[in-house]
Motif scaffolding. Sequence first.
Motif, PDB file in Angstrom:
ATOM      1  N   GLU A 104      -8.198  12.657  12.932  1.00 18.75           N
ATOM      2  CA  GLU A 104      -7.396  13.471  12.022  1.00 18.75           C
ATOM      3  C   GLU A 104      -6.241  12.658  11.439  1.00 18.75           C
ATOM      4  N   VAL A 105      -5.617  11.833  12.274  1.00 19.45           N
ATOM      5  CA  VAL A 105      -4.544  10.957  11.791  1.00 19.45           C
ATOM      6  C   VAL A 105      -5.077  10.043  10.688  1.00 19.45           C
ATOM      7  N   THR A 106      -6.244   9.447  10.948  1.00 17.76           N
ATOM      8  CA  THR A 106      -6.836   8.535   9.966  1.00 17.76           C
ATOM      9  C   THR A 106      -7.169   9.259   8.668  1.00 17.76           C
ATOM     10  N   GLN A 107      -7.726  10.473   8.775  1.00 22.89           N
ATOM     11  CA  GLN A 107      -8.050  11.258   7.576  1.00 22.89           C
ATOM     12  C   GLN A 107      -6.795  11.556   6.768  1.00 22.89           C
ATOM     13  N   ASP A 108      -5.731  11.933   7.452  1.00 21.31           N
ATOM     14  CA  ASP A 108      -4.475  12.232   6.748  1.00 21.31           C
ATOM     15  C   ASP A 108      -3.947  11.000   6.028  1.00 21.31           C
ATOM     16  N   LEU A 109      -4.030   9.846   6.686  1.00 16.64           N
ATOM     17  CA  LEU A 109      -3.555   8.611   6.071  1.00 16.64           C
ATOM     18  C   LEU A 109      -4.430   8.200   4.892  1.00 16.64           C
ATOM     19  N   MET A 110      -5.739   8.375   5.020  1.00 14.23           N
ATOM     20  CA  MET A 110      -6.639   8.083   3.897  1.00 14.23           C
ATOM     21  C   MET A 110      -6.311   8.966   2.698  1.00 14.23           C
ATOM     22  N   ASP A 111      -6.125  10.256   2.966  1.00 19.00           N
ATOM     23  CA  ASP A 111      -5.822  11.195   1.882  1.00 19.00           C
ATOM     24  C   ASP A 111      -4.508  10.831   1.195  1.00 19.00           C
ATOM     25  N   ALA A 112      -3.515  10.463   1.992  1.00 18.16           N
ATOM     26  CA  ALA A 112      -2.206  10.117   1.423  1.00 18.16           C
ATOM     27  C   ALA A 112      -2.306   8.862   0.568  1.00 18.16           C
ATOM     28  N   ARG A 113      -3.045   7.869   1.036  1.00 19.22           N
ATOM     29  CA  ARG A 113      -3.170   6.623   0.262  1.00 19.22           C
ATOM     30  C   ARG A 113      -3.962   6.861  -1.018  1.00 19.22           C
ATOM     31  N   ARG A 114      -4.965   7.705  -0.930  1.00 15.74           N
ATOM     32  CA  ARG A 114      -5.786   8.010  -2.101  1.00 15.74           C
ATOM     33  C   ARG A 114      -4.957   8.680  -3.197  1.00 15.74           C
ATOM     34  N   ALA A 115      -3.896   9.354  -2.778  1.00 16.73           N
ATOM     35  CA  ALA A 115      -3.041  10.061  -3.742  1.00 16.73           C
ATOM     36  C   ALA A 115      -2.045   9.134  -4.425  1.00 16.73           C
ATOM     37  N   THR A 116      -2.048   7.853  -4.039  1.00 17.82           N
ATOM     38  CA  THR A 116      -1.139   6.870  -4.646  1.00 17.82           C
ATOM     39  C   THR A 116      -1.953   5.859  -5.449  1.00 17.82           C
ATOM     40  N   ASP A 117      -1.239   4.875  -6.031  1.00 13.26           N
ATOM     41  CA  ASP A 117      -1.930   3.805  -6.746  1.00 13.26           C
ATOM     42  C   ASP A 117      -2.155   2.588  -5.845  1.00 13.26           C
ATOM     43  N   ALA A 118      -1.917   2.747  -4.546  1.00 17.93           N
ATOM     44  CA  ALA A 118      -2.126   1.641  -3.606  1.00 17.93           C
ATOM     45  C   ALA A 118      -3.621   1.340  -3.486  1.00 17.93           C
ATOM     46  N   VAL A 119      -3.949   0.075  -3.334  1.00 16.93           N
ATOM     47  CA  VAL A 119      -5.345  -0.373  -3.360  1.00 16.93           C
ATOM     48  C   VAL A 119      -5.916  -0.457  -1.949  1.00 16.93           C
ATOM     49  N   SER A 120      -7.071   0.157  -1.746  1.00 21.81           N
ATOM     50  CA  SER A 120      -7.858   0.008  -0.525  1.00 21.81           C
ATOM     51  C   SER A 120      -9.260  -0.420  -0.933  1.00 21.81           C
ATOM     52  N   MET A 121      -9.783  -1.440  -0.276  1.00 23.67           N
ATOM     53  CA  MET A 121     -11.118  -1.937  -0.591  1.00 23.67           C
ATOM     54  C   MET A 121     -11.982  -1.873   0.665  1.00 23.67           C
ATOM     55  N   TYR A 122     -13.002  -1.026   0.630  1.00 22.94           N
ATOM     56  CA  TYR A 122     -13.910  -0.843   1.753  1.00 22.94           C
ATOM     57  C   TYR A 122     -15.207  -1.609   1.504  1.00 22.94           C
ATOM     58  N   GLY A 123     -15.943  -1.861   2.569  1.00 24.88           N
ATOM     59  CA  GLY A 123     -17.231  -2.538   2.443  1.00 24.88           C
ATOM     60  C   GLY A 123     -17.112  -4.002   2.095  1.00 24.88           C
ATOM     61  N   VAL A 124     -16.008  -4.653   2.474  1.00 29.94           N
ATOM     62  CA  VAL A 124     -15.845  -6.079   2.194  1.00 29.94           C
ATOM     63  C   VAL A 124     -16.442  -6.887   3.344  1.00 29.94           C
ATOM     64  N   SER A 125     -16.769  -8.138   3.070  1.00 26.73           N
ATOM     65  CA  SER A 125     -17.361  -9.004   4.100  1.00 26.73           C
ATOM     66  C   SER A 125     -16.792 -10.411   3.984  1.00 26.73           C
ATOM     67  N   ASN A 126     -17.072 -11.214   5.009  1.00 27.68           N
ATOM     68  CA  ASN A 126     -16.666 -12.620   5.029  1.00 27.68           C
ATOM     69  C   ASN A 126     -15.185 -12.794   4.698  1.00 27.68           C
ATOM     70  N   VAL A 127     -14.342 -11.993   5.337  1.00 29.82           N
ATOM     71  CA  VAL A 127     -12.900 -12.115   5.139  1.00 29.82           C
ATOM     72  C   VAL A 127     -12.415 -13.400   5.814  1.00 29.82           C
ATOM     73  N   GLN A 128     -11.643 -14.190   5.083  1.00 29.18           N
ATOM     74  CA  GLN A 128     -11.104 -15.433   5.631  1.00 29.18           C
ATOM     75  C   GLN A 128      -9.626 -15.569   5.259  1.00 29.18           C
ATOM     76  N   LEU A 129      -8.852 -16.113   6.205  1.00 29.53           N
ATOM     77  CA  LEU A 129      -7.414 -16.282   6.020  1.00 29.53           C
ATOM     78  C   LEU A 129      -7.106 -17.768   5.855  1.00 29.53           C
ATOM     79  N   PHE A 130      -6.225 -18.072   4.901  1.00 29.85           N
ATOM     80  CA  PHE A 130      -5.899 -19.464   4.616  1.00 29.85           C
ATOM     81  C   PHE A 130      -4.387 -19.660   4.537  1.00 29.85           C
ATOM     82  N   ASP A 131      -3.950 -20.846   4.966  1.00 31.95           N
ATOM     83  CA  ASP A 131      -2.560 -21.290   4.813  1.00 31.95           C
ATOM     84  C   ASP A 131      -1.557 -20.286   5.380  1.00 31.95           C
TER      85      ASP A 131
END
Length: 394
Positions: A104-131
């Motif tokens: 329920e906490v996660t659902q509330d946070l998803m709903d709140a973020r969806r109501a903003t212009d903040a970017v969430s990208m799901y279904g991504v792969s091969n995430v790598q961190l540099f520098d």
Amino acid sequence: MKTQVVIIGAGPSGLLLGQLLHNAGISNIVLERQTPEHVLGRIRAGVLESGTVDLLREAGVSERMDAEGLVHEGVEFLVDGQRIPVPLKELTGGKTVMVYGQTEVTQDLMDARRATDAVSMYGVSNVQLFDVKSDSPYVTFEKQGETYRIDCDYIAGCDGFHGVSRKAIPAQVTQEYERVYPFGWLGLLSDTPPVNHELIYAHHERGFVLCSQRSLTRSRYYLQVPLSDNVEAWPDERFWDELKQRLPQELAEKLVTGHSLEKSIAPLRSYVVEPMQYGNLFLVGDAAHIVPPTGAKGLNLAASDVNYLYRILKKVYHEGRTDLLETYSPMALRRVWKGERFSWFMTNLLHDFAGMNAFDRKMQQADREYYLKSRAGLTTIAENYVGLAFESVE
């Protein structure tokens, strides 16, 4: 792409950090390898410390929690057939816990973020961190066959124990601490009313029991089982029969059984990695630490990390206080280790361990008699259960 903070992982810690930063005018992008549906399908904790509740309110995502969550002023222990209430509110000067599921906490946070212009990208792969040790870290990932790059100031690794964030820190830099417990928890979720108005933690010669809940009509029960067991060996009827055997008669007779909505066996471990920061990469939640669920600290320790990192980054961007960045790991770890200690303590207090000798059993019994039968002992449990106070970020 460019943003101020890249958040890897869209579980509750990543989404909560993202919401707090967004509200503070700090741009961020959340990356998640799974779908939103998969994230919401994870059955996890349901007990929120008072500090976690306050942080969710500060993030502006508490409306449904405050309307539907169940405030608990106490918790109950069951040892040697004796029911021992722990009046949390009385022993802690007014603090309580909230029963409100992590889903329920996660659902509330998803709903709140969806109501903003903040970017969430799901279904991504091969995430790598540099520098990550430089002033110009960046993250690359793939989505639908294309490769993307995000330049940023800071990276928050909220991607869990199996995520990429911790692995981006050289092994020679970190120190890992771990204890693996020789049993698991068999959990069952059902649309049945809870057997008791307060949660019950029980020690029994047949094994530990937790009678928990998600609402007035949805219950969550756990049984200590050998790690060699599998879920298929535990049809619903066997689970309910075993639960009744581990409860006193007055509770067993009240127990309402029903079809399981979810059933699984979770191994138990204690794990911490130090430090929780490497350059401009910060580890949050399960990426840095795991606790056995006995103390209800997993989600709450993740929220504690979020609290510290959010307040530090807010001071960095609003006041130029970059000197505070190096305080994140030691500050977070002080509270992490206290949460680890409480979870370890509760696990040792209430479970039978294979190979325990006579001395160990006597010591365990002495702990139960002291902590559960003296006001000082009960106060120690209550203070830890409702959550220790956060340090100030100054």
